[in-house]
Write a protein that holds these residues in place. Sequence first.
Motif, PDB file in Angstrom:
ATOM      1  N   ILE A 105      38.473  46.254  37.475  1.00  0.00           N
ATOM      2  CA  ILE A 105      39.015  47.468  36.870  1.00  0.00           C
ATOM      3  C   ILE A 105      40.372  47.157  36.263  1.00  0.00           C
ATOM      4  CG2 ILE A 105      37.798  49.105  38.366  1.00  0.00           C
ATOM      5  CD1 ILE A 105      40.569  49.407  39.822  1.00  0.00           C
ATOM      6  N   ARG A 106      40.715  47.992  35.262  1.00  0.00           N
ATOM      7  CA  ARG A 106      42.013  47.780  34.616  1.00  0.00           C
ATOM      8  C   ARG A 106      43.034  48.690  35.287  1.00  0.00           C
ATOM      9  NH1 ARG A 106      43.193  44.951  30.259  1.00  0.00           N
ATOM     10  NH2 ARG A 106      41.090  44.841  29.457  1.00  0.00           N
ATOM     11  N   VAL A 107      44.109  48.068  35.803  1.00  0.00           N
ATOM     12  CA  VAL A 107      45.135  48.881  36.467  1.00  0.00           C
ATOM     13  C   VAL A 107      46.195  49.286  35.461  1.00  0.00           C
ATOM     14  CG1 VAL A 107      44.762  47.913  38.747  1.00  0.00           C
ATOM     15  CG2 VAL A 107      46.380  46.818  37.172  1.00  0.00           C
ATOM     16  N   LEU A 146      43.504  43.073  34.534  1.00  0.00           N
ATOM     17  CA  LEU A 146      42.157  43.275  35.048  1.00  0.00           C
ATOM     18  C   LEU A 146      42.118  42.787  36.490  1.00  0.00           C
ATOM     19  CD1 LEU A 146      39.620  42.184  32.303  1.00  0.00           C
ATOM     20  CD2 LEU A 146      39.744  44.397  33.441  1.00  0.00           C
ATOM     21  N   VAL A 147      41.658  43.645  37.365  1.00  0.00           N
ATOM     22  CA  VAL A 147      41.727  43.301  38.778  1.00  0.00           C
ATOM     23  C   VAL A 147      40.350  43.309  39.412  1.00  0.00           C
ATOM     24  CG1 VAL A 147      42.780  43.837  40.978  1.00  0.00           C
ATOM     25  CG2 VAL A 147      43.961  44.427  38.860  1.00  0.00           C
ATOM     26  N   ASP A 148      40.093  42.269  40.156  1.00  0.00           N
ATOM     27  CA  ASP A 148      38.862  42.197  40.921  1.00  0.00           C
ATOM     28  C   ASP A 148      39.050  43.075  42.158  1.00  0.00           C
ATOM     29  OD1 ASP A 148      36.483  41.489  41.978  1.00  0.00           O
ATOM     30  OD2 ASP A 148      36.810  39.331  41.820  1.00  0.00           O
ATOM     31  N   VAL A 149      38.244  44.095  42.289  1.00  0.00           N
ATOM     32  CA  VAL A 149      38.437  45.004  43.419  1.00  0.00           C
ATOM     33  C   VAL A 149      37.465  44.700  44.548  1.00  0.00           C
ATOM     34  CG1 VAL A 149      39.467  46.907  42.182  1.00  0.00           C
ATOM     35  CG2 VAL A 149      36.968  46.672  42.244  1.00  0.00           C
ATOM     36  N   LYS A 199      51.170  41.804  39.576  1.00  0.00           N
ATOM     37  CA  LYS A 199      51.130  43.059  38.813  1.00  0.00           C
ATOM     38  C   LYS A 199      50.400  44.155  39.573  1.00  0.00           C
ATOM     39  CE  LYS A 199      51.970  41.566  34.157  1.00  0.00           C
ATOM     40  NZ  LYS A 199      51.985  40.091  34.176  1.00  0.00           N
ATOM     41  N   VAL A 200      49.459  43.748  40.435  1.00  0.00           N
ATOM     42  CA  VAL A 200      48.644  44.736  41.113  1.00  0.00           C
ATOM     43  C   VAL A 200      49.301  45.215  42.389  1.00  0.00           C
ATOM     44  CG1 VAL A 200      46.368  45.224  42.005  1.00  0.00           C
ATOM     45  CG2 VAL A 200      46.682  43.497  40.220  1.00  0.00           C
TER      46      VAL A 200
END
Lengths: 240, 312
Positions: B39-41, B46-49, B102-103
């Motif tokens: 998902i894009r935070v 782009l983050v792997d959740v 960043k996340v």
Amino acid sequence: MNKETLEYQRFNVTERIQHVIMLTTFLLLSFTGWALKYPEQTVEHSSWLVKIWGGAKNAGIVHRIAGITMLLDFVWHVFYLGYMLSTGKMKIRKDTTIIPLPKDVIDAIKNILYFLGIGKEKPQFGRFSYIHKFDYWAVFWGMGIIGLSGLFLAFPVQSSYFFPSWSVNWIWEVISIMHSDEALLAIVFILFWHFYNEHLKWNKFPMSMTWITGKISIEDMKHEHPLEYKLEFGNKGDNK
Amino acid sequence: MKRVFLVALLWIPLLCFAYSASAETFTCLACHGSMRGKIRVKSGALVDVNVDADKYSQSVHGGFDCIVCHKQFGSNPHEPPKMASAPSDIVSLSGKLTHKAKVDPIALAACSECHSDAYKSWQQSIHGSNVIQKKQSDGASCVDCHGSPHYIVPKNIAVSHVNKKNIVKTCGECHEKEELAKKYGFSNHILERYYESFHGKKYIIGHPNAPTCVDCHKYHDVKKWEDPMSPVAWDNRTDTCGRCHKGATKKFVAAITHKPIGKDNPIPYYFEKGLIALLLSVFVFIVGHVILEAFSEIRDKVLRKGKEGHHE
């Protein structure tokens, strides 16, 4: 003629033992050292070769032991030659010496011309043909170069005391190149030159037994070492 | 019906033990263990959740609640994160790490809670100062070398990023990158040079004593070689090399460089060229000689059979 006179003693037992030690240590050194030649490009076969020896550490130990043994064999050989020459048991003669002579160059050219079908006659060899001399001196030179550089590599700290400080920036690269490139040369040399001439040749396959018995048949001697034959038996053999 | 219920009841504790994780983790993993994709935070990354529940349970952190590190989420992750629920020192540290993580800078800062020594030496290292003082997002932090905290395993396990088998590659992840090499002024051929060296060759074939990057340069507190605190600074090299090579002197340690055998190091370069020329000429001679002789022998045996007669 009885059986004894049908064979000529070419190498005595000391010389044969020297050869067997060299053969054994050469094989051990090749098989333990090869993996280090280009491991970064051939990881798989390098690690396979190392596994045979039970890991890199063991391979290194075997390599060092074999290397020291080979060097001792070399030293033994040099002292042996000195002893034989000084006691007159071995004499330097034109037709029996291993020392390269101008005749060897001429022989080589003649031989190659014969191979090409240009020359009509094969050259006549003494106790050692130029092929044997090349074989011998290649090993002699290799022992010096590989043995010395190998000692430096095995004892890097101690060797560094000997090297002048202006050489430290390149000496190790030079030594490692010397050791591994010369070893590659030695392996290829043995694989082609020595294997062909002592194993694969028409009349030698699978091998000349001289390395074990030290003997050569009078027939073969006449063909392969005619000059030595003449020196030993004069011309009387011709009447056989 | 009753039996089905019993079987289900038996499974619950089993599952709990299998993951050896608390109910908290179990709840998070119920979704995050099965999510796919990224998902894009807000920051744009782009983050792997997804967290692989099996791998997580086997990692060194597998027994932790998610909120041990993801402190800002409190108990309900789907409320906006609350910084207040994290300790103030972690919050302030996370402020220095926002450009890097960043996340979830809080989670990255949370490493320091348990691994304070490692964190301190990292902060003093060239990697750490790059992140914290110079605010570079490409400086190496914990996760760059150790991988995701979800999957960290002890370093003696073969898959660990910092296992001896992988550490050179792990360092190479950054140190082989051309753009980083340009930016920070290091050579991106360092791995090649290492592999060509005796240390590297021994390493490739699996010698247990072969030194890797971290044996000479250290790890958490790695420093530039010009830094007098670096183990490979000129004055420290005799000690560093001496750990393996007893009696190492100044003259000896000069041997160990990552210098290429190139034209800037002309003696070995031309020496090797010379040796290769010698090798090739010998090869050509012996192979040619052997082939010619073999053919001439065959020719003699086949075509000149009759002429051999006079020898017998």
